[in-house]
Design an enzyme around this catalytic site. Structure first.
Site, PDB file in Angstrom:
ATOM      1  N   LYS A 282       0.856  -1.185   0.000  1.00 23.48           N
ATOM      2  CA  LYS A 282       0.000   0.000   0.000  1.00 23.48           C
ATOM      3  C   LYS A 282       0.886   1.227   0.000  1.00 23.48           C
ATOM      4  O   LYS A 282       1.474   1.596   1.005  1.00 23.48           O
ATOM      5  CB  LYS A 282      -0.953   0.044   1.200  1.00 23.48           C
TER       6      LYS A 282
ATOM      7  N   GLY B  35       6.923   4.928   8.313  1.00 20.80           N
ATOM      8  CA  GLY B  35       6.089   6.124   8.419  1.00 20.80           C
ATOM      9  C   GLY B  35       6.243   6.745   9.800  1.00 20.80           C
ATOM     10  O   GLY B  35       7.237   6.510  10.494  1.00 20.80           O
ATOM     11  N   SER B  36       5.254   7.476  10.202  1.00 18.95           N
ATOM     12  CA  SER B  36       5.368   8.240  11.454  1.00 18.95           C
ATOM     13  C   SER B  36       5.221   7.335  12.686  1.00 18.95           C
ATOM     14  O   SER B  36       4.590   6.269  12.628  1.00 18.95           O
ATOM     15  CB  SER B  36       4.275   9.316  11.486  1.00 18.95           C
ATOM     16  N   THR B  37       5.765   7.803  13.787  1.00 19.47           N
ATOM     17  CA  THR B  37       5.671   7.063  15.055  1.00 19.47           C
ATOM     18  C   THR B  37       4.208   6.935  15.482  1.00 19.47           C
ATOM     19  O   THR B  37       3.800   5.886  16.003  1.00 19.47           O
ATOM     20  CB  THR B  37       6.510   7.799  16.125  1.00 19.47           C
TER      21      THR B  37
ATOM     22  N   GLY C  73       2.723   4.197  13.564  1.00 20.20           N
ATOM     23  CA  GLY C  73       3.378   2.957  14.009  1.00 20.20           C
ATOM     24  C   GLY C  73       2.729   2.413  15.274  1.00 20.20           C
ATOM     25  O   GLY C  73       2.475   1.210  15.410  1.00 20.20           O
TER      26      GLY C  73
ATOM     27  N   GLU D   4       9.462   1.112  10.954  1.00 21.60           N
ATOM     28  CA  GLU D   4      10.534   2.093  10.714  1.00 21.60           C
ATOM     29  C   GLU D   4       9.870   3.448  10.872  1.00 21.60           C
ATOM     30  O   GLU D   4       9.119   3.865   9.995  1.00 21.60           O
ATOM     31  CB  GLU D   4      11.053   1.986   9.275  1.00 21.60           C
TER      32      GLU D   4
ATOM     33  N   CYS E 165      13.657  10.774   7.117  1.00 19.89           N
ATOM     34  CA  CYS E 165      13.454  10.313   8.493  1.00 19.89           C
ATOM     35  C   CYS E 165      14.716  10.485   9.328  1.00 19.89           C
ATOM     36  O   CYS E 165      14.658  10.823  10.496  1.00 19.89           O
ATOM     37  CB  CYS E 165      13.032   8.854   8.485  1.00 19.89           C
TER      38      CYS E 165
ATOM     39  N   GLU F 245       9.417  15.985  15.275  1.00 19.05           N
ATOM     40  CA  GLU F 245       9.894  15.893  13.896  1.00 19.05           C
ATOM     41  C   GLU F 245       9.220  17.012  13.087  1.00 19.05           C
ATOM     42  O   GLU F 245       7.994  17.078  13.040  1.00 19.05           O
ATOM     43  CB  GLU F 245       9.451  14.532  13.362  1.00 19.05           C
TER      44      GLU F 245
HETATM   45  P1  NAD Z   1       2.416   8.467   7.826  1.00 20.26           P
HETATM   46  O1  NAD Z   1       2.673   7.688   9.056  1.00 20.26           O
HETATM   47  O2  NAD Z   1       1.374   9.522   7.877  1.00 20.26           O
HETATM   48  O3  NAD Z   1       1.992   7.487   6.624  1.00 20.26           O
HETATM   49  C1  NAD Z   1       2.799   6.404   6.233  1.00 20.26           C
HETATM   50  C2  NAD Z   1       1.928   5.361   5.559  1.00 20.26           C
HETATM   51  O4  NAD Z   1       0.988   4.869   6.511  1.00 20.26           O
HETATM   52  C3  NAD Z   1       1.089   5.894   4.393  1.00 20.26           C
HETATM   53  O5  NAD Z   1       1.008   4.898   3.407  1.00 20.26           O
HETATM   54  C4  NAD Z   1      -0.270   6.132   5.020  1.00 20.26           C
HETATM   55  O6  NAD Z   1      -1.345   6.073   4.102  1.00 20.26           O
HETATM   56  C5  NAD Z   1      -0.347   4.988   6.010  1.00 20.26           C
HETATM   57  N1  NAD Z   1      -1.245   5.214   7.148  1.00 20.26           N
HETATM   58  C6  NAD Z   1      -1.627   6.389   7.700  1.00 20.26           C
HETATM   59  N2  NAD Z   1      -2.472   6.170   8.735  1.00 20.26           N
HETATM   60  C7  NAD Z   1      -2.607   4.822   8.840  1.00 20.26           C
HETATM   61  C8  NAD Z   1      -3.334   3.961   9.722  1.00 20.26           C
HETATM   62  N3  NAD Z   1      -4.098   4.456  10.709  1.00 20.26           N
HETATM   63  N4  NAD Z   1      -3.232   2.628   9.543  1.00 20.26           N
HETATM   64  C9  NAD Z   1      -2.455   2.099   8.556  1.00 20.26           C
HETATM   65  N5  NAD Z   1      -1.765   2.866   7.693  1.00 20.26           N
HETATM   66  C10 NAD Z   1      -1.826   4.210   7.835  1.00 20.26           C
HETATM   67  O7  NAD Z   1       3.823   9.048   7.379  1.00 20.26           O
HETATM   68  P2  NAD Z   1       4.169   9.961   6.121  1.00 20.26           P
HETATM   69  O8  NAD Z   1       3.692  11.342   6.367  1.00 20.26           O
HETATM   70  O9  NAD Z   1       3.735   9.282   4.877  1.00 20.26           O
HETATM   71  O10 NAD Z   1       5.778   9.903   6.146  1.00 20.26           O
HETATM   72  C11 NAD Z   1       6.531  10.674   7.000  1.00 20.26           C
HETATM   73  C12 NAD Z   1       6.932   9.904   8.228  1.00 20.26           C
HETATM   74  O11 NAD Z   1       7.599   8.700   7.835  1.00 20.26           O
HETATM   75  C13 NAD Z   1       7.932  10.644   9.079  1.00 20.26           C
HETATM   76  O12 NAD Z   1       7.580  10.489  10.430  1.00 20.26           O
HETATM   77  C14 NAD Z   1       9.259   9.954   8.779  1.00 20.26           C
HETATM   78  O13 NAD Z   1      10.219  10.069   9.780  1.00 20.26           O
HETATM   79  C15 NAD Z   1       8.805   8.555   8.581  1.00 20.26           C
HETATM   80  N6  NAD Z   1       9.802   7.789   7.812  1.00 20.26           N
HETATM   81  C16 NAD Z   1      10.591   6.878   8.482  1.00 20.26           C
HETATM   82  C17 NAD Z   1      11.597   6.181   7.795  1.00 20.26           C
HETATM   83  C18 NAD Z   1      12.482   5.172   8.508  1.00 20.26           C
HETATM   84  O14 NAD Z   1      13.135   4.388   7.815  1.00 20.26           O
HETATM   85  N7  NAD Z   1      12.532   5.134   9.813  1.00 20.26           N
HETATM   86  C19 NAD Z   1      11.793   6.411   6.429  1.00 20.26           C
HETATM   87  C20 NAD Z   1      10.970   7.334   5.789  1.00 20.26           C
HETATM   88  C21 NAD Z   1       9.973   8.025   6.495  1.00 20.26           C
END
Ligand code: NAD
Length: 496
Positions: free
Chosen positions: A188, A240-242, A245, A263, A298, A397
């Site tokens: 996804k 994605g975001s904490t 997560g 991650e 990130c 962040e």
């Molecule tokens: P996000 O957490 O908003 O979204 C990430 C993904 O999760 C997207 O595909 C989104 O549609 C999905 N998502 C959102 N809400 C969800 C839910 N309730 N259930 C399941 N899936 C859901 O993050 P973002 O804005 O897309 O990306 C930025 C964040 O990602 C930052 O916090 C960044 O630090 C982190 N990031 C971490 C790494 C790493 O390797 N640690 C790498 C890249 C980005």
């Protein structure tokens, strides 16, 4: 190609909007959409369909059936490997299209997409393809009358949920090892960067990966939630975001206790001690890893923790280096930095900078949204000083090109400040005193630590955080293992 050429190619590009399920384009039954425009200049882009329960059920069913059928799982390793190699070749052969799709959707510079994102994505498939038949399993220590084997088995149906900031790379770091281990995958992509993922799924089919082994389902967080709550998904691998997560761990608990690999975010410290004699190189490295990709990384080195004697000189050098990271039209190959992902993201960064100034923060440079292209989302590289580590800007962040500067009274104080965060993704220390550098590197609570450098990592070493930066690992053999179950089997041996 010139900007004019990329613009005219962009006008002719055909956006494929359908999910890919069971080896075919699949039109979602959902009526919910994510509407968007390009952050480059606000030009209209097609909406992304947010797949609903019925669509997710079909994608999971497709992945499950392909896993049960085992045409991928039981494919001779050499053939599985050749499929992944072919996919890498096809990714390279389609560089322009993949790069342009990401550029239009999330604003990253074409130069970087062509010379970094696409080749890194292809290289990841090759790396895991190469590794998959080099991985040996174990036997338990020998014992009379019994033989114990410890083997890795594919987990089954793996859902990969990825963000938009490095769409192709984040995706490859998950689906390449998951596929290499023999799993069936549902990807996804983020709603902001969907089109290159759809293209990737078609390339995978062309490469010979059997139908249903790599499914791509379009959608937003709600779609991701449906996947994460699904009782027939065996693992969710997330970047994605904490905040999200944490939700994923709850969904696993509410459903089938699926494996969760995370991650997440970071607020990584970049420590420069008085004993560093490499200030120009430190400044170059910090600017590169803070302002590149408009700071939407990130592991960006977003907290400079610096001892007083070197602070003024270092800030001048970073300010100078920041000039190399001014944003511009990403379709122009001369620009190394493009747009932020959206105007909304730009406004959030501006709000965070303004709040910090209201609290006494001093802007050394930047601080403003800019418009190198009318209607686009661009923010200047920004440095803010006069901060304490407990301020929001030093703890949260920002996910934009904003460097927070915090002064440390001693190396010990620097280490204490560096670890005073909920995150633990990356960090670095700069010093010509080997003992001091080692002490800090040893004490940093972070998954990727650098000494007198930043971002030197490659595919051979795991990348992933400590603390609330998550507990998954991308890249390396350790990541391959994450996509496998460990099984112990005991054989009773008798004298014949
Ligand atoms: P996000 O957490 O908003 O979204 C990430 C993904 O999760 C997207 O595909 C989104 O549609 C999905 N998502 C959102 N809400 C969800 C839910 N309730 N259930 C399941 N899936 C859901 O993050 P973002 O804005 O897309 O990306 C930025 C964040 O990602 C930052 O916090 C960044 O630090 C982190 N990031 C971490 C790494 C790493 O390797 N640690 C790498 C890249 C980005």
């Amino acid at each position: 190609m010139s900007i004019e050429n990329w613009n005219s190619t962009a006008e002719q590009i055909k956006f494929d909007l359908d999910s890919v399920v069971d080896g075919r384009s699949y039109q979602s039954q959902s009526e919910r959409c994510f509407t968007k425009c390009s952050p480059i200049d606000g030009r209209a882009l097609p909406s992304v369909i947010c797949s609903g329960q019925l669509d997710v059920d079909l994608a999971v069913q497709s992945a499950r059936q392909s896993f049960t059928k085992a045409s991928w799982l039981n494919m001779p390793l050499e053939e599985r490997k050749q499929c992944l190699y072919r996919l890498a070749d096809l990714i390279e052969a389609n560089t322009s299209e993949l790069a342009l799709l990401d550029c239009l959707e999330m604003g990253k510079s074409m130069f970087n997409l062509i010379y970094d994102d696409v080749p890194t994505c292809a290289r990841s498939f090759r790396w895991f393809a190469e590794a998959l038949d080099k991985l040996y399993d174990y036997t338990a220590p020998p014992r009379a009358g019994a033989l114990g084997t410890i083997t890795r088995e594919a987990i089954g149906v793996v859902a990969c949920i990825v963000p938009w900031n490095y769409p192709l790379i984040s995706t490859a770091w998950k689906i390449a090892p998951a596929l290499a281990m023999g799993n069936s995958v549902i990807l996804k992509p983020a709603e902001q960067s969907t089109f290159s993922a759809i293209k990737l799924a078609h390339l995978a089919l062309e490469a010979g990966i059997p139908e249903g082994v790599l499914n791509v389902i379009t959608g937003d967080g709600e779609t991701g939630k449906l996947l994460a709550l699904h009782n027939d998904v065996d693992m969710v691998s997330f970047t994605g975001s904490t905040e999200v997560g944490k939700l994923l761990m709850q969904y696993a608990g509410q459903s089938n206790l699926k494996r969760v690999a995370l991650e997440c975010g970071g607020k990584s410290p970049f420590i420069v001690l008085n004993s560093s004699k490499q200030l120009p190189y430190a400044a170059k490295s910090l600017a590169r890893h803070m302002f590149f990709n408009q700071g939407q990384i990130c592991s960006s080195a977003s907290r400079l923790i610096v001892e007083a004697d070197v602070e003024a000189e270092l800030l001048q050098l970073i300010k100078q280096e920041s000039l190399n990271y001014q944003p511009g039209n990403p379709l122009d190959m001369a620009n190394r930095v493009g747009a932020m992902v959206s105007l909304d993201a730009c406004h959030k960064v501006a709000a965070s900078v303004n709040q910090t100034v209201g609290q006494g923060g001093q802007i050394v440079c930047g601080g403003q949204q800019v418009s190198p292209v009318t209607g686009g989302a661009y923010f200047e590289p920004t440095i803010i000083t006069n901060l304490t580590n407990d301020m929001d800007i030093a703890q949260q962040e920002v996910f934009g090109p904003v460097l927070s500067v915090i002064r440390a009274d001693s190396p010990e104080h620097a280490l204490q400040l560096a670890n005073d965060t909920r995150y633990g993704l990356a960090g670095s220390v700069w010093s010509d005193d080997l003992n001091a550098a080692h002490k800090i590197a040893n004490g940093l609570k972070a998954g990727a630590v650098h000494v007198n450098c930043y971002g030197e990592d490659d595919l051979s070493a795991p990348f992933g955080g400590f603390k609330q930066s998550g507990m998954g690992k991308d890249k390396s053999i350790w990541s391959l293992q994450q996509y496998a179950n460990l099984k112990s089997t005991w054989f009773r041996l008798t004298e014949s």
